[in-house]
Structure formats: structure tokens, C-alpha cells
Design a protein around this motif. Structure first.
Motif, PDB file in Angstrom:
ATOM      1  N   GLY A 148     -22.982   6.282 -21.230  1.00  0.00           N
ATOM      2  CA  GLY A 148     -22.473   5.323 -21.671  1.00  0.00           C
ATOM      3  C   GLY A 148     -20.975   5.298 -22.298  1.00  0.00           C
ATOM      4  N   GLY A 149     -20.844   6.358 -22.960  1.00  0.00           N
ATOM      5  CA  GLY A 149     -19.635   6.748 -23.682  1.00  0.00           C
ATOM      6  C   GLY A 149     -18.505   7.052 -22.614  1.00  0.00           C
ATOM      7  N   ASP A 150     -18.860   7.543 -21.392  1.00  0.00           N
ATOM      8  CA  ASP A 150     -17.826   7.733 -20.358  1.00  0.00           C
ATOM      9  C   ASP A 150     -17.081   6.488 -20.087  1.00  0.00           C
ATOM     10  N   TYR A 151     -17.897   5.236 -20.212  1.00  0.00           N
ATOM     11  CA  TYR A 151     -17.160   3.937 -19.736  1.00  0.00           C
ATOM     12  C   TYR A 151     -15.853   3.753 -20.632  1.00  0.00           C
ATOM     13  N   PRO A 152     -15.927   3.536 -21.886  1.00  0.00           N
ATOM     14  CA  PRO A 152     -14.849   3.050 -22.613  1.00  0.00           C
ATOM     15  C   PRO A 152     -13.788   4.434 -22.547  1.00  0.00           C
ATOM     16  N   LEU A 153     -14.178   5.569 -22.706  1.00  0.00           N
ATOM     17  CA  LEU A 153     -13.505   6.627 -23.224  1.00  0.00           C
ATOM     18  C   LEU A 153     -12.633   7.150 -21.692  1.00  0.00           C
ATOM     19  N   ALA A 154     -13.369   7.409 -20.785  1.00  0.00           N
ATOM     20  CA  ALA A 154     -12.645   7.359 -19.757  1.00  0.00           C
ATOM     21  C   ALA A 154     -11.794   6.463 -18.940  1.00  0.00           C
ATOM     22  N   LEU A 203     -21.279   1.402 -27.207  1.00  0.00           N
ATOM     23  CA  LEU A 203     -20.957   0.725 -28.537  1.00  0.00           C
ATOM     24  C   LEU A 203     -20.670   2.021 -29.622  1.00  0.00           C
ATOM     25  N   ILE A 204     -21.308   2.930 -29.693  1.00  0.00           N
ATOM     26  CA  ILE A 204     -21.271   3.781 -30.490  1.00  0.00           C
ATOM     27  C   ILE A 204     -20.094   4.781 -30.178  1.00  0.00           C
ATOM     28  N   LEU A 205     -20.025   5.663 -28.907  1.00  0.00           N
ATOM     29  CA  LEU A 205     -18.982   6.246 -28.796  1.00  0.00           C
ATOM     30  C   LEU A 205     -17.850   5.653 -28.634  1.00  0.00           C
ATOM     31  N   GLY A 206     -17.710   4.346 -28.007  1.00  0.00           N
ATOM     32  CA  GLY A 206     -16.542   3.769 -28.046  1.00  0.00           C
ATOM     33  C   GLY A 206     -15.776   3.519 -29.253  1.00  0.00           C
ATOM     34  N   ARG A 207     -16.674   3.003 -30.325  1.00  0.00           N
ATOM     35  CA  ARG A 207     -16.002   3.164 -31.686  1.00  0.00           C
ATOM     36  C   ARG A 207     -15.463   4.333 -32.229  1.00  0.00           C
ATOM     37  N   LEU A 208     -16.303   5.412 -31.902  1.00  0.00           N
ATOM     38  CA  LEU A 208     -15.966   6.655 -32.445  1.00  0.00           C
ATOM     39  C   LEU A 208     -14.576   7.250 -31.534  1.00  0.00           C
ATOM     40  N   GLY A 209     -14.407   6.946 -30.586  1.00  0.00           N
ATOM     41  CA  GLY A 209     -13.295   7.308 -29.738  1.00  0.00           C
ATOM     42  C   GLY A 209     -11.884   6.393 -30.362  1.00  0.00           C
ATOM     43  N   ASP A 210     -12.042   5.426 -30.642  1.00  0.00           N
ATOM     44  CA  ASP A 210     -11.061   4.840 -31.501  1.00  0.00           C
ATOM     45  C   ASP A 210     -10.729   5.422 -32.967  1.00  0.00           C
ATOM     46  N   HIS A 216     -13.505  -2.188 -25.000  1.00  0.00           N
ATOM     47  CA  HIS A 216     -13.870  -1.658 -23.592  1.00  0.00           C
ATOM     48  C   HIS A 216     -15.615  -1.507 -23.711  1.00  0.00           C
ATOM     49  N   GLY A 217     -15.822  -0.729 -24.816  1.00  0.00           N
ATOM     50  CA  GLY A 217     -17.307  -0.455 -25.053  1.00  0.00           C
ATOM     51  C   GLY A 217     -18.123  -1.598 -25.211  1.00  0.00           C
ATOM     52  N   ILE A 218     -17.693  -2.706 -26.053  1.00  0.00           N
ATOM     53  CA  ILE A 218     -18.531  -3.937 -26.214  1.00  0.00           C
ATOM     54  C   ILE A 218     -18.495  -4.568 -24.783  1.00  0.00           C
TER      55      ILE A 218
END
Length: 593
Positions: free
Chosen positions: A177-183, A120-127, A525-527
Motif C-alpha cells: 500500500g505504501g508503494d501507491y502514494p510514494l511511487a 494512509l500511514i506510509l503516505g503520511r510518513l512520506g510527506d 494520494h494515500g487517502i
């Protein structure tokens, strides 16, 4: 003579005409154009090679990330078994060499809790700030936290080793967890439309190698300490720490490439749109501010003139007439000012009448997250990806995090209480290795080679349907199958592993990286991924705590029956997600380029 002169002149004219025809300029021009064309071809080849290298690099870096992530997530099952011999070797009866359920559950869900937060957190930061920078930040967090976790220990008074291990593993999970949406978004944005699903599936398939790696590393380290363990069982304390610390190596090896990886062209383009939208809003705000300031100045001017006129009326008649004339002139001046104001506002760009600039157009296109997903056609896609991932992870992690229970049920693990620790642990790791090689790893790669042919929807529907049928058979005939044939049970369990990965486990990762706009892709994707981790937590901290209800492993058949209900729900929510095979992001989302 005149004729000769005429002939001579004519001949001279022809020669001049022939000589005046440019003989070198066309050749030089053609050469220049040819050089330009060749240079353009070389530039195109160079761009293609660069693009292919960037795609390969993104695959290698993201694949290594998923290898490490799976290693850390699935090694917890092995670590708990080893720690049972270290911390509960002196327990009595069935509790000997077994970590109590409350502590084993705490450790097993630690990475999952961290993953949920990280997605949730790193996915949002990635956008918001860029995929690659946040991706590198997650790797640094994983490396530091993994090393910290491997040095966990108990205090004399206060928390024991499992509490400290839980804290460190939650931090590990945030990076994982951040690897999922970012990768997923990095790979999706670097890959071409034709190979996007295959490349993303291959990245996720590295998770299978990570799962195998956890067993292989444990077997190797156990072999290195074989004689020491048989002389002193507490030497296993080194084993679990070394096995855990190994999870930091892949991240450390690829950290440089994470730090130097450029942002994708898609993200850079979206960033320019966002800047244009912000510039458009600033222009509109500036025009409105000019309008308000001008209106305030005019009101103050009218008020001043009115006071002067009132003062004239209070004076003599002559003064009154003089001031009346003065008031008329001033009112005409006010009208002129108003006319100037209107033209000035028009020139400044009044929002109601100005032609939209590029920034205004970009602003119109860039809906907020709430506006975009406030529409049911978009929300149902997010619900579809989230619910599908939730239900498949309930079953996936419920089985895989407790594979030792299944291996024990088929008699492959040995006697934990009275058997030789080295043999028991090695056999359990070998059993886990065999099951994954038979079903899990092949399932990943079948998806890789068929996803662009069969499509995401067909593979997910096939997987959910097969899992529902298999869980019904295994759950309702659990004891009958085990009594009849261990081989039959292994075959059914292996098929379940196969269709988890040649099915929703892979497609639930790939699909959210394709069906959402670039500006929301990592967040959405993070959600979706966080919903999956919520399913893992429900399975591990909720459902699987019931496994010993009625006796050791007595409730497992009923849990598998419950898993079949979850996978049936996943089958139906799949229809909410549009097929993305062979389509651009714009075609899938219905947005213009």
C-alpha cells in the motif's frame, strides 16, 4: 629644426599610442569567457543527463515495485485454488478441492486491508519524513512478510494456515500500500511536465505485467511438479509456497536502489520552506516572550516603588515631602523605562509592526492539511479522486480477484472436483493469462501513449462511460450471451478489462499525484488510494460473497448490474477534478512557486 622636432614628437606620440593598445588582454579575457561558457554548457549537459538518469531510475524502481505489488495482490486467486487441493482434497461433493468461502474471502481481502492501512500511514510518513526512506522501508516490510507468509502453517490446536496467512498478508499489504502514494509522488516529482503523465502511467502499467507474472510463474512451477502432483496431490503444498515466495524477489533486487535514491528537488524545496516557516514561528515566539518578560519586570518595579511611596506617607511631614519628591523622580524613571521598552520591542520585532521575514512568509504559505482541504475548491478535488477510485475498484477487484469464476463460467477451467489437478490449475492460469493479454495489458499501454494527448479527464470519462454500458449489457443479458456464444461473452469481458485500464484504473493513480501541493501530495494520494482499497474490500468481502446466492455463481449477473451503478457515479464525480495535462503543480493548485 623645430619643425623636425615637432614631427618627431608627433611620430613618437603615434607609436606610443599604437604600442599602448592592449594586444593580449582582450584575447585572454575572451578565452576565459569562452571557457566559462563551455564549462557552463558541460555542466548543463551533465545536469540534464543526471536528471534523465534519475527519472529513468525512478521509473525502473517504481515499475518493479508495482510489478511485485500486482503479483502479490492478484496471485491470491491462484493460491486459493491450489490450497483447495492441499487442505480440502478429502472433502465430499461440491466442497471437494474447494476452500470454504469464509477462508478464501479472508485470504483475498488480507492484502487489500493491509494496502488500505499502508496507503494512509506510509503516505503520511512520506510527506513528513521523505518519500525515498519510507519507500525503502515498505520494500523491506514486503520482503520479510512475503517470506513469512510462504511458511504459514496450521497449529495442532488453535489457528489454521489461513489465519496465519491472513496475518502475514496484511503485513505484506501495508508495504504494498505504501508503494501507491510514494511511487506516484516520486515519479511525479522527477518527471518533466510534458512527460509526467506518460511516465506515471508506465509505472502503473507494470501492474499488468505483475498480473501476468502471477499466472506465468504458477504455470512454470506446476510444470516443474507435474509428475509429482499426479503421484501425490499434496505436493501442491510446495507449489503455492514457491509461487508466493517469488513475490519477494523483485523487491529484494531493487532494494539497494530504493535505499540510495535521493529525494526530488521539489520535496527538498518544500522541506526548506517548512524549516523557514518553523524558524519564522520561533522568531515570533521569541519576540512575544521578550515582550512578556519586559512587561513583568516593569510591573514588579512599579510595585516596589509604590511600597516605598506608601512608607513615606506614613512617616513625618518632612519625610513625606522628601518621599513625594522621590516618588516623582521614580515615576519619571518609569516613564523612561516604558519608552525604552517600546523601542526595545520594536527593535526585537513585535509581530504587529514587524516586516515579514522569509520565515514568516513561508509560514503564511504553509497551510495545515485541515486549513487547505477545509476550502471546498480543494476538498472537492480530494473527494473526486477518492470517490472515483472507490467506485472503479469495486468493479475492478470484484471481477479480477474472481477471474477464476468467470473462466469457470465459460468452461475453461475444467472439473475441479473430479478432473486432473495439474490440468485444471494450468488451464485456469492460461485462461487468466489470455484474458489479461487480450484486454488488461493493452488497456494499460493505450493509456500510456494517449494520456498526454487526450488528457486525464477525457480518458477517465470515456472509461467510465464504456464500463457502464458494458456492465449493463453483460449483467442484464448474462445467460443469453453465454447460451448464444462463449466467444461473444469473452469479447465483452475483454472490452471491460480494456476500458478499466484505458480509463479510470490508470487515471485514478495518475491524477492524485498531480493535483495536490507537494507538502500534501503523498498524504492525499494515500487517502485516494485507500478509498480504492475500501472499494476492493467492499467488493470482495461484501458483494462477491453473494455470488452463490440462489446456486453456484447464480448471483454474478446481478453483481455486474450493481457494478454498472458504481461506474456511473464515477463518471459524474470526474468533473470535480481539474485537468492536469501540460500544467505545473503550481498552475494546477493555484499556488505560487
Amino acid at each position: 629644426m623645430s619643425r623636425g622636432m615637432f614631427s618627431s614628437k608627433r611620430k613618437t606620440h603615434v607609436d606610443i599610442s599604437e604600442c599602448s593598445t592592449p594586444s593580449y588582454k582582450p584575447t585572454t579575457l575572451d578565452t576565459d569567457l569562452d571557457l566559462i561558457r563551455r564549462q557552463q554548457e558541460l555542466d548543463d549537459i551533465n545536469d540534464e543527463v543526471k536528471s534523465n538518469w534519475e527519472m529513468i531510475r525512478s521509473f525502473l524502481v517504481c515499475g518493479a515495485a508495482f510489478f511485485a505489488d500486482a503479483y502479490l495482490m492478484f496471485s491470491s486467486n491462484i493460491l486459493i485454488m491450489i490450497m483447495g487441493y492441499v487442505y480440502y482434497h478429502d472433502a465430499e461433493g461440491i466442497n471437494k478441492n474447494v476452500v470454504p468461502n469464509k477462508w478464501s474471502t479472508l485470504v483475498k481481502v488480507a492484502v487489500q486491508v493491509g494496502c488500505l492501512l499502508g496507503q494512509l500511514i506510509l503516505g503520511r510518513l512520506g510527506d513528513k519524513f521523505g518519500r525515498t526512506g519510507v519507500f525503502a522501508m515498505g520494500a523491506i516490510l514486503v520482503i520479510i512478510s512475503t517470506i513469512g507468509a510462504s511458511f504459514s502453517s496450521s497449529t495442532v490446536r488453535g489457528f489454521n494456515v489461513f489465519v496465519f496467512l491472513f496475518i502475514w498478508l496484511v503485513l505484506v499489504g501495508i508495504g504494498v500500500g505504501g508503494d501507491y502514494p510514494l511511487a506516484a509522488t516520486i515519479t511525479s516529482e522527477y518527471a518533466s511536465v510534458k512527460s509526467r503523465g506518460k511516465i506515471m502511467s508506465a509505472v502503473f502499467a507494470c501492474q499488468g505485467f505483475g498480473n501476468l507474472g502471477a499466472s506465468v510463474v504458477a504455470i512454470v512451477v506446476l510444470a516443474c511438479f507435474k509428475s509429482a502432483i499426479r503421484n501425490d496431490v499434496y505436493m501442491l503444498d510446495y507449489v503455492w509456497r514457491i509461487c508466493l515466495g517469488f513475490g519477494a524477489i523483485p523487491g529484494a533486487v531493487t532494494l539497494y536502489w530504493r535505499l540510495t535514491m535521493p529525494e526530488s528537488k521539489s520535496f527538498q524545496k518544500e522541506a526548506r520552506k517548512r524549516l523557514a516557516a518553523e524558524a519564522g514561528r520561533d522568531s515570533e515566539n521569541g519576540a512575544l516572550l521578550f515582550k512578556d518578560n519586559t512587561a513583568d519586570a516593569n510591573c514588579a518595579y512599579v510595585h516596589t516603588i509604590s511600597l516605598d511611596a506608601e512608607h513615606g506617607r506614613n512617616g513625618s511631614i518632612g519625610e513625606h515631602q522628601e518621599n513625594s519628591s522621590y516618588e516623582v523622580h521614580e515615576m519619571q524613571a518609569i516613564q523612561n523605562i516604558h519608552g525604552t521598552e517600546q523601542s526595545g520591542i520594536a527593535a526585537a520585532g513585535e509581530p504587529e509592526t514587524v516586516e515579514p521575514t522569509d520565515g514568516a512568509e513561508a509560514n503564511a504559505r504553509l497551510e495545515s492539511f485541515g486549513q487547505y482541504f477545509g476550502q471546498w475548491r480543494n476538498m472537492k478535488v480530494l473527494l473526486g479522486t477518492s470517490l472515483a477510485w472507490f467506485v472503479v475498484d469495486v468493479a475492478f477487484y470484484g471481477i479480477n480477484l474472481n477471474s477464476s469464476v468467470v473462466i469457470s463460467a465459460i468452461g475453461f477451467s475444467g472439473d475441479i472436483q473430479n478432473g486432473d489437478p495439474y490440468n485444471v490449475l494450468t488451464r485456469n492460469c492460461l485462461g487468466n493469462l489470455i484474458i489479461n493479454l487480450l484486454g488488461s495489458v493493452p488497456g494499460y499501454w493505450i493509456s500510456v501513449f494517449t494520456i498526454e494527448k487526450l488528457g486525464r479527464k477525457n480518458i477517465q470519462l470515456l472509461g467510465f462511460a464504456a464500463l457502464t454500458a458494458l456492465y449493463i449489457v453483460i449483467g442484464f443479458a448474462y445467460h443469453q450471451i453465454l447460451d448464444a456464444s462463449n466467444v461473444a461473452f469473452i469479447v465483452l469481458f475483454t472490452l471491460a478489462q480494456l476500458f478499466q485500464n484505458f480509463g479510470p484504473n490508470v487515471t485514478c493513480f495518475v491524477w492524485p499525484g498531480e493535483v495536490f501541493p507537494t507538502r500534501f501530495k503523498a498524504t492525499a494520494h494515500g487517502i485516494s488510494a485507500a478509498s480504492g482499497k475500501l472499494g476492493a474490500i467492499v467488493a470482495q468481502a461484501g458483494l462477491m460473497t453473494l455470488k452463490d446466492r440462489g446456486g453456484p455463481n447464480a448471483f454474478i449477473p446481478h453483481l455486474i448490474e450493481i457494478f454498472s451503478l458504481f461506474t456511473l457515479v464515477g463518471f459524474f464525480v470526474t468533473f470535480w477534478i481539474p485537468e492536469s495535462k501540460g500544467k505545473t503543480i503550481e498552475e494546477i493548485t493555484g499556488e505560487s512557486e
